[in-house]
Design an enzyme around this catalytic site. Sequence first.
Site, PDB file in Angstrom:
ATOM      1  N   ALA A 117       3.709  39.896 -41.621  1.00  0.00           N
ATOM      2  CA  ALA A 117       3.760  38.465 -42.007  1.00  0.00           C
ATOM      3  C   ALA A 117       5.342  38.243 -42.223  1.00  0.00           C
ATOM      4  CB  ALA A 117       3.002  38.922 -43.321  1.00  0.00           C
ATOM      5  N   ARG A 157       8.240  25.364 -39.707  1.00  0.00           N
ATOM      6  CA  ARG A 157       7.113  23.776 -38.714  1.00  0.00           C
ATOM      7  C   ARG A 157       5.990  23.958 -39.824  1.00  0.00           C
ATOM      8  NH1 ARG A 157       5.786  25.470 -32.761  1.00  0.00           N
ATOM      9  NH2 ARG A 157       4.430  24.411 -33.142  1.00  0.00           N
TER      10      ARG A 157
END
Length: 454
Positions: free
Chosen positions: A14, A20
């Site tokens: 994680a 983005r």
Amino acid sequence: MTNPPRTCLAVVLAAGQGQRMRSERPKVLHEIAGRSLVGHALAALTAAGVDRIAVVVGPDREDVAREARRIAPDARIFVQADRRGTAHAVLQARAELEQGADDVLVAFADTPLIEPATYRALRQALADGASVAALGFEASDPTGYGRFLIEGEALVGIVEHKDASFAQRAVRTCNAGLMALSGAHALDLLDAVGDDNAQREFYLTDVVAGAVARGLSARALLAPESEVMGVNDRVQLAAAEAVIQTRLREKAMREGATLIDPASVHLSWDTRLGRDVIVEPNVWFGPGVVVEDGAEIHASSWLEGARVRAGAGVGPFARLRPGADIGPKAKIGNFVEVKKAEIGAGAKVSHLSYIGDATVGAEANIGAGVVTCNYDGFLKYRTVIGEGAFVGTNSALVAPVTIGAGAFVGSGSVITHDVEADSLAVARGRQIARAGWARAFRARKQKEKGTAKR
Ligand code: UD1
Ligand code: CA
């Protein structure tokens, strides 16, 4: 003789920054169906029966660690200080890997749609003798993905897009990223991974060739592309939302709820709809909603943290906020908002009301426009309305206040004192009547207006 159950350690990666997403929030805390991406991954692993979970987070990501612990309280958190590849990320959980497990599952926190059965299938491949089992899919567009190198039945390697030859790039069977490693070999295989590649990263995918070089076997398992999709930007977030909504809607319908226009109903991961529930179009279910058998949710309603008991009706255009508990066969009508309030069996709140911090007794009737005044700018106060009470249209109930069972409140009242059971309370200006007043008024005003014009 049955074998003892195999133990399993899951390592969840994680540590992605997720630039983005263009967000203040880390990518894995973005939500689909009312739950974070990392939450979905952890919940699926827990449902798949893993024994221990390690979560690898980026530096200073206490928020991700907190969310991971909320979903999987026993998860151990590891920090990957610098991003040096997926194998490097898994090795941050070395302390857990050293403790040993029969199976080691590697999962990605940004891949939220993997079903527990798929994690179990990867583990089954290990139980059947593979040392590495990798999850793949037939990509509609393989660009950017690692490609599976398959010889006969065997998976012999995975080559990253950036390292692949022209011929290898033609392969459409791609790596989804998730893997199961035999616990006996996991640390050895991971430690042997180097960073001699186009990205100078330690690739988890290299454990496949490593295993084959040691005479161990690797297997490929395939899943539908829609299940393995990862989330890197908001367009993919919406695509993942669409996939999970379809799943949740189909599950609700298979369990006996009617969704008249399924595509317009938004469900949360934990929405529970009973049998013969009818949900009309344009309904939003936030987390924590239970709708019991036979209840109807009419069009354009919004529910969160609420329970709707058997046979009740809600909406159209109703809003149930957390703590709303609508009793059996009760009715919540249009433009009614209910918050932290129990509405008794068969009670009716049919139009344009706010009922907050309240208890409404069974069979009570709350007229149009009744408002519980529950807040003085500092604290909240409760309103208690007894069974069978009748509260007339457009009354304000200034809490804390109690309306006794069977009492009657006249329309337009502002109730500031408790009302005794079975009594009448009227708290409004008294009506006066003057015969002919209006006619005389008009005559006087018309005369005044005429004078003013000249
Ligand atoms: C990875 C796979 C690729 C596969 C693709 C599927 C490797 C080397 N490649 O590529 O074969 O087709 O996923 O989407 O495994 N992460 C870390 N720390 C790191 C690097 C990654 O925690 O140092 C995490 C990321 O947050 C992410 C996951 O690992 O959740 C995958 O990393 P990413 O960089 O997206 O891998 P890909 O290049 O997409
Ligand atoms: Ca990726």
